[in-house]
Enzyme design. Structure first.
Site, PDB file in Angstrom:
ATOM      1  N   HIS A  95      10.691  23.182  13.756  1.00  0.00           N
ATOM      2  CA  HIS A  95       9.864  22.073  13.274  1.00  0.00           C
ATOM      3  C   HIS A  95       9.578  21.106  14.428  1.00  0.00           C
ATOM      4  O   HIS A  95      10.455  20.844  15.256  1.00  0.00           O
ATOM      5  CB  HIS A  95      10.575  21.340  12.124  1.00  0.00           C
ATOM      6  CG  HIS A  95       9.650  20.444  11.371  1.00  0.00           C
ATOM      7  ND1 HIS A  95       9.222  19.240  11.872  1.00  0.00           N
ATOM      8  CD2 HIS A  95       9.033  20.593  10.180  1.00  0.00           C
ATOM      9  CE1 HIS A  95       8.395  18.676  11.006  1.00  0.00           C
ATOM     10  NE2 HIS A  95       8.260  19.489   9.961  1.00  0.00           N
ATOM     11  N   GLU A 103       1.758  23.592  11.588  1.00  0.00           N
ATOM     12  CA  GLU A 103       1.796  22.170  11.249  1.00  0.00           C
ATOM     13  C   GLU A 103       1.350  21.347  12.461  1.00  0.00           C
ATOM     14  O   GLU A 103       2.180  21.031  13.336  1.00  0.00           O
ATOM     15  CB  GLU A 103       3.218  21.755  10.862  1.00  0.00           C
ATOM     16  CG  GLU A 103       3.801  22.548   9.713  1.00  0.00           C
ATOM     17  CD  GLU A 103       4.984  21.822   9.068  1.00  0.00           C
ATOM     18  OE1 GLU A 103       4.847  21.442   7.891  1.00  0.00           O
ATOM     19  OE2 GLU A 103       6.003  21.607   9.745  1.00  0.00           O
TER      20      GLU A 103
HETATM   21  P1  13P Z   1       3.982  15.730   5.444  1.00  0.00           P
HETATM   22  O1  13P Z   1       3.598  16.561   4.274  1.00  0.00           O
HETATM   23  O2  13P Z   1       4.760  14.490   5.087  1.00  0.00           O
HETATM   24  O3  13P Z   1       2.841  15.460   6.353  1.00  0.00           O
HETATM   25  O4  13P Z   1       5.041  16.607   6.307  1.00  0.00           O
HETATM   26  C1  13P Z   1       4.705  17.891   6.660  1.00  0.00           C
HETATM   27  C2  13P Z   1       5.883  18.543   7.273  1.00  0.00           C
HETATM   28  O5  13P Z   1       6.292  18.199   8.360  1.00  0.00           O
HETATM   29  C3  13P Z   1       6.552  19.593   6.504  1.00  0.00           C
HETATM   30  O6  13P Z   1       7.483  20.263   7.272  1.00  0.00           O
END
Ligand code: 13P
Length: 238
Positions: free
Chosen positions: A90, A159
């Site tokens: 992450h 992401e």
């Molecule tokens: P948000 O949905 O708060 O933008 O976070 C996304 C995330 O980092 C999930 O791992």
């Protein structure tokens, strides 16, 4: 479709238990074909077999069985709760906790050795996005260094860092372009999107051809809202 909630450093053990209870009851009453996963913090781990409709996972772990690693969560800690699902890579761990690609790859190899299900996270910072698609893909491919992409229990969560927690998700076209490029290389791995996913944008994100799910932060913190997200996902025809 994978619908996953990443709690990050939110919720206590007590509120996690209440959340999972409510979620499991909801899924009992409204069965879904979605693969529903929740990643609570390590201090809120609960036995994974208590919740028949939800897969419990770990947001992080240190790639050792046990030992002298102050402050870390080992595989023994996950095993105690029957947790076999993990997030790796992450951006909050890469950027805020300074985790290198080398340690990320070590975690991946360790999880693979144990047969755990992995959601492997990648995502570019804003300055890379500003340089266009080619620059984005070059950055994303570098985040696969040392990663065995042939592992059958691996999914990818794209992401973009600048879309996380900002309330502004990436544009549908940009998500589609990245997921399509990933799909060419990973024919079978489910590809997820994460970054400001909410009820309002979920259907259009899940309608992207190469998208097989979402990893949600803020919008999943409230159990009722997460149920709404699951219901919305259930209604998307793929
Ligand atoms: P948000 O949905 O708060 O933008 O976070 C996304 C995330 O980092 C999930 O791992």
């Amino acid at each position: 479709m994978i619908i996953a909630a990443n709690f990050k450093a939110n919720h206590t053990r007590e509120s996690t238990a209440a959340y999972l209870e409510a979620l499991n009851l909801f899924l009992d009453a409204c069965p879904t074909s979605c693969d529903v996963r929740v990643y609570p913090s390590a201090s809120s781990f609960l036995r994974a077999d208590l919740y028949s409709h939800v897969k419990l996972g770990a947001q992080n772990f240190y790639p050792v069985i046990n030992g002298a690693y102050t402050g870390e969560t080992s595989s023994q800690h996950l095993d105690e709760f029957g947790i076999k699902n993990v997030l790796i890579g992450h951006s909050e761990r890469r950027v805020i906790l300074n985790e290198t690609q080398d340690i990320t790859a070590k975690k991946y190899a360790f999880a693979k050795e144990r047969g755990w299900e992995i959601i492997y996270c990648i995502g570019e910072p804003k300055y890379i996005r500003d340089n266009g698609f080619e620059a984005v893909m070059e950055y994303l491919w570098s985040e696969f260094e040392g990663i065995d992409i042939d592992y059958e229990k691996f999914s990818v969560a794209y992401e973009p860092i600048w879309a996380i927690g900002t309330g502004v998700s990436a544009k549908i076209q940009d998500i589609a372009e990245v997921l399509d490029a990933l799909k060419k290389r990973f024919a079978t791995a489910p590809l997820l999107y994460g970054g400001s996913v909410k009820v309002e944008n979920l259907s259009s994100i899940l309608s992207i051809r190469s998208c097989s799910g979402v990893l949600i932060g803020n919008a999943a913190l409230d159990a009722a809202n997460f149920c709404k997200l699951i219901q919305t996902a259930q209604n998307v025809q793929k």
